[in-house]
Each structure stands twice: as C-alpha cells, then as structure tokens.
Write a protein that holds these residues in place. Structure first.
Motif, PDB file in Angstrom:
ATOM      1  N   VAL A  91      42.153  36.915  46.796  1.00  0.00           N
ATOM      2  CA  VAL A  91      41.400  38.391  46.610  1.00  0.00           C
ATOM      3  C   VAL A  91      40.872  38.797  47.699  1.00  0.00           C
ATOM      4  O   VAL A  91      40.294  37.938  48.525  1.00  0.00           O
ATOM      5  CB  VAL A  91      40.713  38.324  45.330  1.00  0.00           C
ATOM      6  N   LEU A  92      40.644  40.180  48.190  1.00  0.00           N
ATOM      7  CA  LEU A  92      39.734  40.582  49.010  1.00  0.00           C
ATOM      8  C   LEU A  92      38.643  41.359  48.346  1.00  0.00           C
ATOM      9  O   LEU A  92      38.894  42.023  47.416  1.00  0.00           O
ATOM     10  CB  LEU A  92      40.637  41.783  49.696  1.00  0.00           C
ATOM     11  N   THR A  93      37.423  40.860  48.710  1.00  0.00           N
ATOM     12  CA  THR A  93      36.284  41.276  47.846  1.00  0.00           C
ATOM     13  C   THR A  93      34.783  41.360  48.704  1.00  0.00           C
ATOM     14  O   THR A  93      35.015  41.195  49.902  1.00  0.00           O
ATOM     15  CB  THR A  93      35.973  40.273  46.580  1.00  0.00           C
ATOM     16  N   GLY A  94      33.871  41.197  48.248  1.00  0.00           N
ATOM     17  CA  GLY A  94      32.619  41.605  48.575  1.00  0.00           C
ATOM     18  C   GLY A  94      32.223  42.985  49.067  1.00  0.00           C
ATOM     19  O   GLY A  94      31.981  43.693  48.195  1.00  0.00           O
ATOM     20  N   ASN A  95      31.791  43.224  50.279  1.00  0.00           N
ATOM     21  CA  ASN A  95      31.442  44.427  50.856  1.00  0.00           C
ATOM     22  C   ASN A  95      32.720  45.585  50.995  1.00  0.00           C
ATOM     23  O   ASN A  95      32.413  46.479  51.377  1.00  0.00           O
ATOM     24  CB  ASN A  95      30.663  44.225  52.186  1.00  0.00           C
ATOM     25  N   ILE A  96      33.670  45.236  50.416  1.00  0.00           N
ATOM     26  CA  ILE A  96      34.953  45.922  50.382  1.00  0.00           C
ATOM     27  C   ILE A  96      35.594  45.942  49.017  1.00  0.00           C
ATOM     28  O   ILE A  96      36.021  44.842  48.495  1.00  0.00           O
ATOM     29  CB  ILE A  96      35.781  45.506  51.639  1.00  0.00           C
ATOM     30  N   GLY A  97      35.736  47.170  48.552  1.00  0.00           N
ATOM     31  CA  GLY A  97      36.610  46.855  47.132  1.00  0.00           C
ATOM     32  C   GLY A  97      35.583  46.536  46.079  1.00  0.00           C
ATOM     33  O   GLY A  97      34.508  46.734  45.821  1.00  0.00           O
ATOM     34  N   THR A  98      36.284  45.517  45.432  1.00  0.00           N
ATOM     35  CA  THR A  98      35.806  45.054  44.073  1.00  0.00           C
ATOM     36  C   THR A  98      34.810  44.044  44.394  1.00  0.00           C
ATOM     37  O   THR A  98      35.140  43.321  45.172  1.00  0.00           O
ATOM     38  CB  THR A  98      37.089  44.688  43.203  1.00  0.00           C
ATOM     39  N   SER A  99      33.854  44.033  43.792  1.00  0.00           N
ATOM     40  CA  SER A  99      32.704  42.940  43.992  1.00  0.00           C
ATOM     41  C   SER A  99      33.190  41.437  43.528  1.00  0.00           C
ATOM     42  O   SER A  99      34.126  41.382  42.700  1.00  0.00           O
ATOM     43  CB  SER A  99      31.507  43.242  43.078  1.00  0.00           C
TER      44      SER A  99
END
Length: 445
Positions: A132-140
């Motif tokens: 998954v891509l997360t953090g300061n971009i997209g979904t928390s």
C-alpha cells in the motif's frame, strides 16, 4: 478518563479514530475548525464522538494520550497546556505502527519524497507484492491498518509526522535530500529541521536499511552523528550502491550489477535520477528482482502535481508543478525545462530567498505571472531579471494571460514556490484549477 483524544479531523485524524475504534479503544475527536459533512458521516457511522469549532480543555487535559494532526503547530495554546501536563502526544503514524507487522519503507526529504514513494510503490505493485502507498500521501496509515495489515507499507513521511514518532521503526528508511523548508515550524533553526528529517533512522536495528543521498551536503555533514548499520548511499560520483556512469544509472546489490540508461527512465532530469536511485534500491531491498526494478523504473508515469504534463495546445506545453512549494523544487523544475518558460508563481510566502533562482530565471524565463494576494516579494525579486511580469488574482485570469503571452515551442509552468492557502484550499486544488482552465481554453479555441 482512560481515553485517546485526536486533535484534528483531517485524513490522519479520521484514520486514527477508525483504528482506535477497531481496537476497542475509547476515542474522541476535537477540531477547532469545521468538520466536513463527509467526515462527520464516517465518524457517526462508526459511533465516534466529536466536537468542532472548539477544544474542550477539561476533557482533553484528562486524556491518556493525544494523537495530533501534523498540521497543528506546537505554539497552539492547547498543545502548550498538554505539554505542560505531561500527556504524551504522538502522530497517527506512531499509533498505526503499534498494530502493523508490515515491512515499512519510510521516505522523507525536502523534495522528491512523493515521487520516490510513488515510484517505489509502482515497482513493488508491478512485481506482485502486497503493498500500500500511505502516510503523507493518499490514505492515512492508520486507516489502512484499521481495515487490514498489508505485507509492505510504503510511507511518505513529512518532518511534522516524524516529530511525534518515538518507537516507530522504518525497516527501510529513505532520505532524499535536506534543504531549507518549513523553518517557521522550527524556530528558523535549520539544524532543528535537519534533526527532524534524520528521525527517520531512529530505532533502526542491525537488519534495517538506510538509503540516503551522499551528494547532499547537509546529509553528508550529519552522517557522523548516526550509527548506520546498513547504509546504501546514492551518488552521481561515489560508486557504492547506486551511482551514475556516463548516461546510465548503475545499481550494485548483492554482488550483482543492474543498469538503466537515462533514455529509458520514465522521468527526466537530474533530480529524478536521484529519485530513481532511491526507488530502485528500496525495491531491491524489498526483494524485487533486479530485472523487475529496471522495468518499473522505465514505465512509471509520474505523480500528479509534480512536473505533470497537462497538455500541448498550439505548440505550447503546459506543466503542472503545483506541489513545488519551496525554492529548491522550483529550481529543479526550471532546470529541467529546455524551452522558454512562462512561469506561474506565488501564494503564501514561506520566508523565501529567491536569489538561487536568479540565473535560471534570467536565462530561461520569458515571463513571470504572479498569482497571489500579495506578490510584492516576487515583484521585488524578479523585476529587472524577467522581462515580462504580470499580476493576477485568479487561476482563470492567469491561464488567459499565459495563453496570450506564450508562443509555439514555449512552456507554461505552474511552479509556485509558495503555499497555496491565500487563494486555494491546498496545492491539489491549485493544480486541479490549473488543469481545468487549460482544458476549458482548449475547447474555446
């Protein structure tokens, strides 16, 4: 009251609330502003209590722990009172990390972190990884973990998020660069900002990895303070883990050499060569075969609002770089474009010193369109350097003027060097309007 209180009902706050609820932890959201109807609906559906337009101090100051939105400054009165009482304040990332066994790839840096994080995600996804891509971009990250725990989490980390992380461990940490940014949050102390970025390496164990830009002088100067277990430097000259050999990037990993020509890279420019080296190494460390890494570096389409190609109309190219909210990002943008530039800049100034852009502006910028409520600093800085300077107060007016000024073979570049909050909700809103009015103009021609 044994309760976690979340300050701020943005994506990170809502994600943390959902995760707390999933773990049967008492939780309460407090936002001093207005909470959107969409967010209220999500919270009400999950029976999560909330308040807006205020902070109920008595309840907040009896919390067991506080999860703070990264956008809330330490200078806010309620934060000072929480600190004085000694109640722990953590970030949503720290909270989510307690409940995740994923391989965590953390990416930070003043510039390039979004591109690098998205590029890593692209390579891993194409290689068939559960990522998954997360953090300061997209979904928390907390929202992700509230639903399921992936095998790999690629996490973009801002300095604000890192500030409130204590026990979190990045299995693979990536530091793209460190340049002056957000100094207003760090008492105008560049070393404090630098220390914040280096927190991405805290708690790393012998088995963990640190990818860093050895050509960045600030990073290089601070490396001696670290006990690096497994360091993977990227450089244009030092042959170690990833470097430049004439017109190609070379990776050396587990006694194997992998190469990719600049012409085969999907994103061009010196800054993207660094991003590609960081992304490639991270993917190799996440057990992606070298051949798949090279493929992923060659077919990545880039990031929205970051040197994003929008259209080419009547021989004029339009580039959306709305995410460029600091001087160094703009420098990379101007440097990467060969054609004469109609440059759109402006917004909420972040204490910018524009002097590093003067040579590029003099040699490349045909016209500067200042889009903002107060353009005085831009006007004072570039009068006499850029031959044509215009002021605007709306994106529609800006695009109209850009069309009139631009000629065949030239590029209109939105690269603001400033925050967006004077005229827009955020940099995404600014970029969306840029694209909308370009599209609208195309249909009017």
């Amino acid at each position: 009251m044994n309760e976690i209180i979340i300050l701020g009902a943005g994506e990170s706050g809502v994600g943390a609330a959902l995760l707390a609820k999933a773990k049967n932890i008492r939780v309460f959201i407090s936002d001093s502003g207005t909470i959107s109807s969409e967010v209220k609906k999500v919270l009400e559906m999950n029976n999560i209590p909330l308040e807006e337009g205020k902070h109920s101090e008595e309840r907040i100051l009896n919390a067991a722990e506080i999860i703070k939105s990264p956008g809330i400054s330490e200078n806010v009165p309620i934060i000072k009172k929480i600190r004085q009482k000694g109640i722990p304040i953590i970030s949503e990332i720290e909270f989510a990390g307690r409940y995740s066994n994923a391989l965590k790839i953390g990416i930070t840096g003043s510039n390039g972190k979004t591109t690098t994080a998205t590029w890593i995600y692209h390579i891993l996804k194409k290689a068939g990884k559960d990522v998954v891509l997360t953090g300061n971009i997209g979904t928390s990250f907390a929202r992700v973990v509230s639903e399921r725990d992936p095998k790999i989490a690629v996490i973009e980390l801002s300095s604000f998020q890192l500030d409130d992380m204590y026990d979190f461990i990045c299995d693979i940490a990536v530091l793209t660069n460190i340049t002056s940014d957000h100094l207003d949050r760090y008492e105008n102390d560049f070393q404090k900002y630098t220390n914040s970025k280096f927190k991405i390496t805290q708690n790393q164990r012998d088995k963990d990895s640190f990818i860093f830009n050895l050509d960045d002088q600030t990073i290089k100067n601070n490396l001696t303070k670290l006990m690096i277990k497994r360091g993977y430097p990227v450089s244009f000259s030092v042959k170690n883990s990833a470097w430049i050999d004439e017109n190609k990037i070379v990776f050396w990993f587990k006694n194997k050499r992998f190469e990719i020509d600049f012409d085969s890279l999907s994103l061009k420019g010196k800054h993207n060569n660094y991003n590609a080296m960081c992304a490639g190494l991270a993917a190799l460390l996440a057990d992606v075969p070298g051949e798949d890494v090279i493929k992923g570096l060659s077919d990545f389409q880039g990031v929205e609002n970051r040197l994003e190609f929008v259209d080419k109309i009547n021989g004029v190219t339009f580039i959306n770089d709305s995410k460029a909210t600091n001087i160094d990002s703009v420098w990379y943008a101007l440097d990467s474009i060969i054609e004469p530039i109609i440059w759109i800049a402006g917004g909420t100034d972040k204490g910018n010193d524009y002097s590093s852009l003067f040579d590029l502006a003099k040699n490349k910028v045909k016209a500067l369109i200042c889009l903002g409520i107060d353009n005085s600093k831009l006007l004072n800085s570039f009068t006499g350097i850029v031959p044509i300077i215009k002021e605007t107060k709306s994106m529609e007016e800006t695009i109209d003027i850009a069309f009139k000024i631009a000629e065949i073979g030239e590029t209109v570049l939105l690269s603001p060097a400033c925050a967006s909050f004077d005229l827009f909700k955020n940099y995404e809103h600014r970029g969306d309007l840029f694209k909308y009015f370009i599209k609208k103009m195309r249909f009017q021609i």
